[in-house]
Design a protein around this motif. Structure first.
Motif, PDB file in Angstrom:
ATOM      1  N   THR A  33       0.881  -1.166   0.000  1.00  0.00           N
ATOM      2  CA  THR A  33       0.000   0.000   0.000  1.00  0.00           C
ATOM      3  C   THR A  33       0.913   1.209   0.000  1.00  0.00           C
ATOM      4  OG1 THR A  33      -1.701  -1.147   1.258  1.00  0.00           O
ATOM      5  CG2 THR A  33      -1.742   1.267   1.311  1.00  0.00           C
ATOM      6  N   VAL A  34       0.783   2.074  -1.001  1.00  0.00           N
ATOM      7  CA  VAL A  34       1.761   3.143  -1.189  1.00  0.00           C
ATOM      8  C   VAL A  34       1.122   4.514  -0.983  1.00  0.00           C
ATOM      9  CG1 VAL A  34       3.449   4.166  -2.746  1.00  0.00           C
ATOM     10  CG2 VAL A  34       3.014   1.710  -2.846  1.00  0.00           C
ATOM     11  N   ILE A  35       1.719   5.281  -0.085  1.00  0.00           N
ATOM     12  CA  ILE A  35       1.303   6.671   0.096  1.00  0.00           C
ATOM     13  C   ILE A  35       2.220   7.527  -0.763  1.00  0.00           C
ATOM     14  CG2 ILE A  35       1.117   8.596   1.730  1.00  0.00           C
ATOM     15  CD1 ILE A  35       0.573   4.931   2.699  1.00  0.00           C
ATOM     16  N   CYS A  36       1.628   8.126  -1.780  1.00  0.00           N
ATOM     17  CA  CYS A  36       2.382   8.919  -2.754  1.00  0.00           C
ATOM     18  C   CYS A  36       2.442  10.354  -2.231  1.00  0.00           C
ATOM     19  CB  CYS A  36       1.676   8.896  -4.105  1.00  0.00           C
ATOM     20  SG  CYS A  36       1.397   7.228  -4.732  1.00  0.00           S
ATOM     21  N   ALA A  37       3.609  10.771  -1.775  1.00  0.00           N
ATOM     22  CA  ALA A  37       3.749  12.084  -1.143  1.00  0.00           C
ATOM     23  C   ALA A  37       4.556  13.003  -2.052  1.00  0.00           C
ATOM     24  CB  ALA A  37       4.447  11.933   0.208  1.00  0.00           C
ATOM     25  N   LYS A  42      -1.280  17.754  -7.159  1.00  0.00           N
ATOM     26  CA  LYS A  42      -1.934  17.142  -8.333  1.00  0.00           C
ATOM     27  C   LYS A  42      -1.139  15.944  -8.837  1.00  0.00           C
ATOM     28  CE  LYS A  42      -4.488  21.029 -10.340  1.00  0.00           C
ATOM     29  NZ  LYS A  42      -4.005  22.165  -9.504  1.00  0.00           N
ATOM     30  N   ALA A  43       0.175  16.089  -8.837  1.00  0.00           N
ATOM     31  CA  ALA A  43       1.030  15.003  -9.323  1.00  0.00           C
ATOM     32  C   ALA A  43       0.985  13.804  -8.372  1.00  0.00           C
ATOM     33  CB  ALA A  43       2.461  15.506  -9.486  1.00  0.00           C
ATOM     34  N   ALA A  44       0.987  14.073  -7.066  1.00  0.00           N
ATOM     35  CA  ALA A  44       0.896  12.981  -6.086  1.00  0.00           C
ATOM     36  C   ALA A  44      -0.410  12.218  -6.282  1.00  0.00           C
ATOM     37  CB  ALA A  44       0.967  13.542  -4.669  1.00  0.00           C
ATOM     38  N   ARG A  45      -1.472  12.979  -6.458  1.00  0.00           N
ATOM     39  CA  ARG A  45      -2.789  12.355  -6.637  1.00  0.00           C
ATOM     40  C   ARG A  45      -2.841  11.552  -7.925  1.00  0.00           C
ATOM     41  NH1 ARG A  45      -8.492  15.096  -5.404  1.00  0.00           N
ATOM     42  NH2 ARG A  45      -9.689  13.203  -5.617  1.00  0.00           N
ATOM     43  N   ALA A  46      -2.223  12.080  -8.989  1.00  0.00           N
ATOM     44  CA  ALA A  46      -2.242  11.375 -10.284  1.00  0.00           C
ATOM     45  C   ALA A  46      -1.535  10.027 -10.179  1.00  0.00           C
ATOM     46  CB  ALA A  46      -1.585  12.242 -11.363  1.00  0.00           C
ATOM     47  N   THR A  47      -0.409   9.994  -9.450  1.00  0.00           N
ATOM     48  CA  THR A  47       0.290   8.709  -9.290  1.00  0.00           C
ATOM     49  C   THR A  47      -0.579   7.738  -8.502  1.00  0.00           C
ATOM     50  OG1 THR A  47       2.427   9.845  -9.322  1.00  0.00           O
ATOM     51  CG2 THR A  47       2.407   7.604  -8.444  1.00  0.00           C
ATOM     52  N   SER A  48      -1.166   8.227  -7.416  1.00  0.00           N
ATOM     53  CA  SER A  48      -2.049   7.376  -6.608  1.00  0.00           C
ATOM     54  C   SER A  48      -3.224   6.870  -7.447  1.00  0.00           C
ATOM     55  CB  SER A  48      -2.545   8.188  -5.403  1.00  0.00           C
ATOM     56  OG  SER A  48      -3.523   7.483  -4.702  1.00  0.00           O
ATOM     57  N   ASP A  49      -3.828   7.761  -8.218  1.00  0.00           N
ATOM     58  CA  ASP A  49      -4.969   7.355  -9.055  1.00  0.00           C
ATOM     59  C   ASP A  49      -4.561   6.293 -10.066  1.00  0.00           C
ATOM     60  OD1 ASP A  49      -6.602   9.098  -7.732  1.00  0.00           O
ATOM     61  OD2 ASP A  49      -6.664  10.619  -9.320  1.00  0.00           O
ATOM     62  N   SER A  50      -3.355   6.441 -10.631  1.00  0.00           N
ATOM     63  CA  SER A  50      -2.937   5.473 -11.660  1.00  0.00           C
ATOM     64  C   SER A  50      -2.692   4.100 -11.026  1.00  0.00           C
ATOM     65  CB  SER A  50      -1.694   5.968 -12.411  1.00  0.00           C
ATOM     66  OG  SER A  50      -0.546   5.805 -11.623  1.00  0.00           O
ATOM     67  N   ILE A  51      -2.225   4.078  -9.783  1.00  0.00           N
ATOM     68  CA  ILE A  51      -2.043   2.788  -9.079  1.00  0.00           C
ATOM     69  C   ILE A  51      -3.408   2.143  -8.807  1.00  0.00           C
ATOM     70  CG2 ILE A  51      -1.325   1.766  -6.875  1.00  0.00           C
ATOM     71  CD1 ILE A  51       1.018   3.845  -6.881  1.00  0.00           C
ATOM     72  N   ILE A  52      -4.322   2.961  -8.312  1.00  0.00           N
ATOM     73  CA  ILE A  52      -5.660   2.424  -7.985  1.00  0.00           C
ATOM     74  C   ILE A  52      -6.353   1.928  -9.262  1.00  0.00           C
ATOM     75  CG2 ILE A  52      -7.955   3.091  -7.143  1.00  0.00           C
ATOM     76  CD1 ILE A  52      -6.372   5.012  -5.170  1.00  0.00           C
ATOM     77  N   ARG A  57      -3.028  -0.620  -4.372  1.00  0.00           N
ATOM     78  CA  ARG A  57      -3.486   0.091  -3.182  1.00  0.00           C
ATOM     79  C   ARG A  57      -2.633   1.339  -3.010  1.00  0.00           C
ATOM     80  NH1 ARG A  57      -6.039  -3.775   0.499  1.00  0.00           N
ATOM     81  NH2 ARG A  57      -5.862  -5.818  -0.455  1.00  0.00           N
ATOM     82  N   ALA A  58      -3.279   2.497  -2.936  1.00  0.00           N
ATOM     83  CA  ALA A  58      -2.509   3.741  -2.829  1.00  0.00           C
ATOM     84  C   ALA A  58      -3.346   4.837  -2.194  1.00  0.00           C
ATOM     85  CB  ALA A  58      -2.027   4.185  -4.203  1.00  0.00           C
ATOM     86  N   SER A  59      -2.625   5.824  -1.704  1.00  0.00           N
ATOM     87  CA  SER A  59      -3.226   7.046  -1.223  1.00  0.00           C
ATOM     88  C   SER A  59      -2.227   8.156  -1.573  1.00  0.00           C
ATOM     89  CB  SER A  59      -3.449   6.944   0.285  1.00  0.00           C
ATOM     90  OG  SER A  59      -3.988   8.140   0.769  1.00  0.00           O
ATOM     91  N   TRP A  60      -2.562   9.388  -1.278  1.00  0.00           N
ATOM     92  CA  TRP A  60      -1.617  10.455  -1.611  1.00  0.00           C
ATOM     93  C   TRP A  60      -1.627  11.522  -0.523  1.00  0.00           C
ATOM     94  CZ3 TRP A  60      -3.361  15.514  -2.467  1.00  0.00           C
ATOM     95  CH2 TRP A  60      -4.762  15.648  -2.590  1.00  0.00           C
ATOM     96  N   ALA A  61      -0.555  12.290  -0.502  1.00  0.00           N
ATOM     97  CA  ALA A  61      -0.439  13.372   0.480  1.00  0.00           C
ATOM     98  C   ALA A  61       0.350  14.518  -0.121  1.00  0.00           C
ATOM     99  CB  ALA A  61       0.267  12.862   1.732  1.00  0.00           C
ATOM    100  N   ALA A  62      -0.132  15.725   0.101  1.00  0.00           N
ATOM    101  CA  ALA A  62       0.619  16.919  -0.290  1.00  0.00           C
ATOM    102  C   ALA A  62       1.513  17.305   0.873  1.00  0.00           C
ATOM    103  CB  ALA A  62      -0.344  18.056  -0.615  1.00  0.00           C
ATOM    104  N   ILE A  63       2.801  17.387   0.635  1.00  0.00           N
ATOM    105  CA  ILE A  63       3.729  17.710   1.729  1.00  0.00           C
ATOM    106  C   ILE A  63       4.971  18.397   1.182  1.00  0.00           C
ATOM    107  CG2 ILE A  63       4.818  15.405   1.613  1.00  0.00           C
ATOM    108  CD1 ILE A  63       5.400  15.650   4.609  1.00  0.00           C
TER     109      ILE A  63
END
Ligand SMILES: NC(=O)c1ccc[n+]([C@@H]2O[C@H](COP(=O)([O-])OP(=O)(O)OC[C@H]3O[C@@H](n4cnc5c(N)ncnc54)[C@H](O)[C@@H]3O)[C@@H](O)[C@H]2O)c1
Length: 255
Positions: A33-37, A42-52, A57-63
């Motif tokens: 399960t990967v948290i894309c930070a 937008k880029a973090a979310r795009a990577t998470s979306d492409s995994i899902i 299994r993925a989620s994302w975080a802006a940091i």
């Protein structure tokens, strides 16, 4: 689900682009399960979306990893939401090249804040949780410039050299407690981080035409070639490997 890191929870920083994106995808392909930070939400979310989208299994975080509180908050939230932090890939980085006596305080501060202190903040936040479970793998993205330098890269090289020694220090401090820490030193990989440096060397076209003069394999690496090494070091296949500094550089540092 089968895979080489199945059931493990990973944070990958800089997951919105390049090596971090490829690493997030590769870890998810093998069951993590990967948290894309990333600082780029937008880029973090795009990577998470492409995994899902491919049943991972993925989620994302802006940091912004230069913010110590944000790093602690991210790790705590990941543990609260997913139960553990098993793999930490400290990959986010900046490369702000220049003639050394002309570099600004801002360049020095930003390079060290992101490339060095960001990794320290996240490791410091993750270790207490890894100590509780008795296992963890930390993979730090250094660079060939942590081993050898190149024109215009003194500040960047200093930051990547620091990552080499941070890696060794963490490995020694936690070797008996199930936490491994290793660093990867990529050569020239085809990602946007290099474009400013390439401009100082005559442009990216020129660099790629002449790449065989400094990278013997004669081509840039691909993000996935580095991600394969991230996956290996993150997995139990690397159970005897800690404190190692591993080059993936098309032969650059063999010269
Ligand atoms: N590409 C290469 O040739 C090469 C070679 C050696 C080492 N590296 C290292 O690999 C790592 C990844 O670089 P890449 O080549 O994929 O570059 P990239 O520019 O494609 O990706 C870097 C990512 O880090 C993110 N980022 C930057 N500052 C951040 C911050 N403060 N907080 C959170 N995220 C931040 C960016 O938004 C970006 O998505 C870097 O540490 C870089 O120094 C790259």
């Amino acid at each position: 689900m089968s895979g080489r890191v199945v059931g493990l929870v990973a944070i990958v920083t800089g997951a919105g682009s390049g090596i971090g994106q490829a690493s997030a995808i590769r870890l998810a392909e093998e069951g993590a399960t990967v948290i894309c930070a990333d600082i780029n939400d937008k880029a973090a979310r795009a990577t998470s979306d492409s995994i899902i989208a491919t049943d991972g299994r993925a989620s994302w975080a802006a940091i912004d990893i230069s913010d110590s509180m944000a790093c602690s908050d991210l790790v705590d939230k990941v543990v609260a939401d997913f139960g553990s932090i098993d793999i930490l890939v400290n990959n986010a980085g900046v490369n702000l090249p220049g003639v050394f006596h002309e570099v600004s305080n801002e360049t020095i501060d930003r390079t060290l804040d992101v490339n060095v202190k960001g990794a320290m903040y996240l490791i410091r936040a993750a270790i207490p949780h890894m100590l509780k479970t008795g296992h963890g793998s930390i993979v730090n993205m250094s660079s060939v410039n942590g081993l050898v330098s190149e024109p215009f890269l003194s500040v960047y090289s200093a930051s990547k050299g620091a990552i080499v020694m941070l890696t060794r220090g963490i490995a020694l401090d936690y070797a008996k407690q199930g936490i491994r820490c290793n660093a990867i030193c990529p050569g020239w990989v085809d990602t946007p981080i290099n474009y400013a440096h390439a401009d100082l060397l005559g442009g990216i076209k020129h660099v790629y035409e002449t790449i065989g003069t400094f990278q013997p394999i004669g081509r840039p690496g691909t993000p996935r070639e580095i991600a394969n090494l991230v996956l290996f070091l993150a997995s139990d296949e690397a159970s005897f490997i800690t404190g190692s500094i591993i080059s993936a550089d098309g032969g650059m540092t063999a010269q």
